[in-house]
Write a protein that holds these residues in place. Structure first.
Motif: not given
Length: 467
Positions: A103-107, A109-110, A149
């Motif tokens: 899971y990258t930084a933008d994910k 929260d998922s 990251k």
């Protein structure tokens, strides 16, 4: 009649002298206990060793397996992290028998939404167990690596490993049961081998007690611990035989030496009583001497029977003996306000020497007369028993508790003569002839002493009665 005693259980020397074996039940129980202890020791040793080995094997297997799985997971997740650093455009990675997640930084929260239990985990390896939404239990290991990251998760399904571990545990604990059972069989066999010479020694010792001469036991056993025990028993038996022989010789010598002067006394008294010029006062004294001589003769005969452990035979009229004993005590009352009388039937005849019956019954009557200051002493003759009932001070709880202690003199004995061995002789005679003697408090006052003869010894018309 409070000062009454009875003999204590016979000692080893007395049992050997009487050719009476030790209690077989106790000896068997001890032998079985020793065999059981040997078997139990083998079972506990086998179970303890195999159980400890099973636990150590299972612990080692789990530790090694976990260590191998964790090493593989650490290597693979580190490799995935390096791969992501080199090629951020391809975050996915795959490992055999494992599932990888990136899971990258933008994910980030998922992860909170889809895997809330993963969100708070730090770097490391965790064991995850629980029950899924379908109701099926799950178990897996989770490796976690979190960087600014990307977050890396590597899951390894432990369900199959758990099933394999359960099967392994069943197999290894079944082995523990099998080896414990084998230890039981080995212990049983070993106990039989170990106890075999001990049992043989016990049997030979039991058989040797049936003869007057001790058997040499040590010659039947090798020079081991059992052989040393047999040698010690031979030495003990030899010393014990010498003691018994000396005791028997002493009793025989004393009996013979005492009978001679008593026979002289008896003859002299009979001659004096036959003279017509003997005055009444002198005649009464001679009759008293004659009764004392008869009492001594009966006592010597009874003690000789006890020392030899031999049952004498005869046809003794109990009522006649009781009447003679009462007459003897009437002559010795000396103005004491005491009535002595005989009640009951006159047909009780027992198969025993008159001396034995006179000594047993005489002690009971003598105690009653001695401790009853006034009132009456009644001798009741029954079908198989004789009751001696007095109106004396009764039986205290202390006297009742110590009734059968040799040498004990009751609380009402005071300064009266006697060594406290009255019922001691009575009890020994009862043991020899299988009679029974009981002393209990009277209904209102005094004491009731009951001498019960065993059914085979009761004679009717000179023949043994079967009752």
């Amino acid at each position: 009649m409070a000062s009454v005693t009875a003999s204590q259980p016979p000692t080893t020397a007395e049992r050997v002298a009487a050719d009476e074996p030790a209690p077989a039940r106790r000896r068997t129980r001890f032998r079985r206990q020793l065999r059981s202890r040997i078997i139990l020791a083998f079972v506990l040793l086998g179970f303890g060793l195999t159980g400890l080995f099973a636990w150590a094997t299972n612990w080692t297997r789990n530790r090694v397996e976990n260590q191998l799985v964790e090493d593989v997971m650490n290597r693979n997740i580190e490799q995935a992290a390096r791969q992501f650093e080199q090629n951020p455009d391809d975050p996915s990675f795959a490992v055999d028998q494992m599932r990888g997640y990136v899971y990258t930084a933008d994910k980030f929260d998922s992860v909170r939404v889809n895997w809330p239990e993963w969100y708070e985990l730090r770097d490391g390896i965790y064991g995850m167990t629980g029950v899924g939404q379908d109701g099926e239990p799950f178990s897996y290991k989770l490796a976690v690596r979190k960087t600014p990251k990307a977050w890396f998760f590597l899951a390894y399904d432990m369900s199959q490993a758990s099933r394999g571990e359960a099967q392994f545990q069943r197999a290894i604990w079944a082995s523990v049961f099998v080896f414990t059972l084998l230890s039981l069989l080995v212990g049983w066999w070993s106990a039989s081998r170990v106890m075999s010479p001990v049992s043989e020694l016990a049997n030979r010792l039991k058989q040797s007690g049936r003869s007057s001469e001790p058997e040499n036991l040590a010659s039947h056993f090798p020079d081991d611990e059992v052989g040393q025990l047999a040698e010690a028993l031979d030495d003990y038996a030899e010393r014990l035989t010498e003691v018994v022989q000396r005791d028997r010789e002493f009793n025989a010598d004393v009996s013979h030496e005492l009978r001679t002067p008593l026979a002289v006394i008896k003859g002299a008294v009979e001659l004096l009583l036959s003279r017509p010029d003997v005055d009444e006062k002198t005649r009464n004294r001679l009759l008293r001497i004659q009764r004392a001589e008869q009492q001594c003769t009966d006592l010597i005969s009874a003690l000789l029977l006890l020392s030899r452990n031999e049952r004498g035979h005869g046809a003794t009229d109990v009522a006649k003996s009781a009447e003679q004993l009462l007459d003897a005590h009437r002559a010795q009352l000396g103005g004491k306000p005491l009535e002595l009388r005989l009640e009951g039937g006159r047909a009780l005849v027992v198969d025993a020497p008159e001396a034995a019956v006179s000594v047993a019954l005489g002690n009971l009557i003598g105690n009653a007369v001695k401790y009853t200051t006034e009132g009456e002493v009644v001798v009741r003759i029954g079908r198989r028993s004789v009751d001696v009932v007095d109106s004396g001070p009764g039986l205290s709880p202390e006297d009742a508790a110590k009734l059968f202690e040799r040498g004990y003199r009751g609380t009402h004995a005071g300064h009266s003569q006697g060594g406290g061995i009255g019922l001691s002789i009575v009890r020994r005679l009862c043991n020899l002839y299988e009679w029974d003697v009981q002393v209990r408090p009277g209904e209102r006052c005094g004491v009731v002493a009951t001498l019960t003869f065993d059914a085979p010894s009761v004679l009717e018309n000179g023949r043994e009665t079967a009752r």
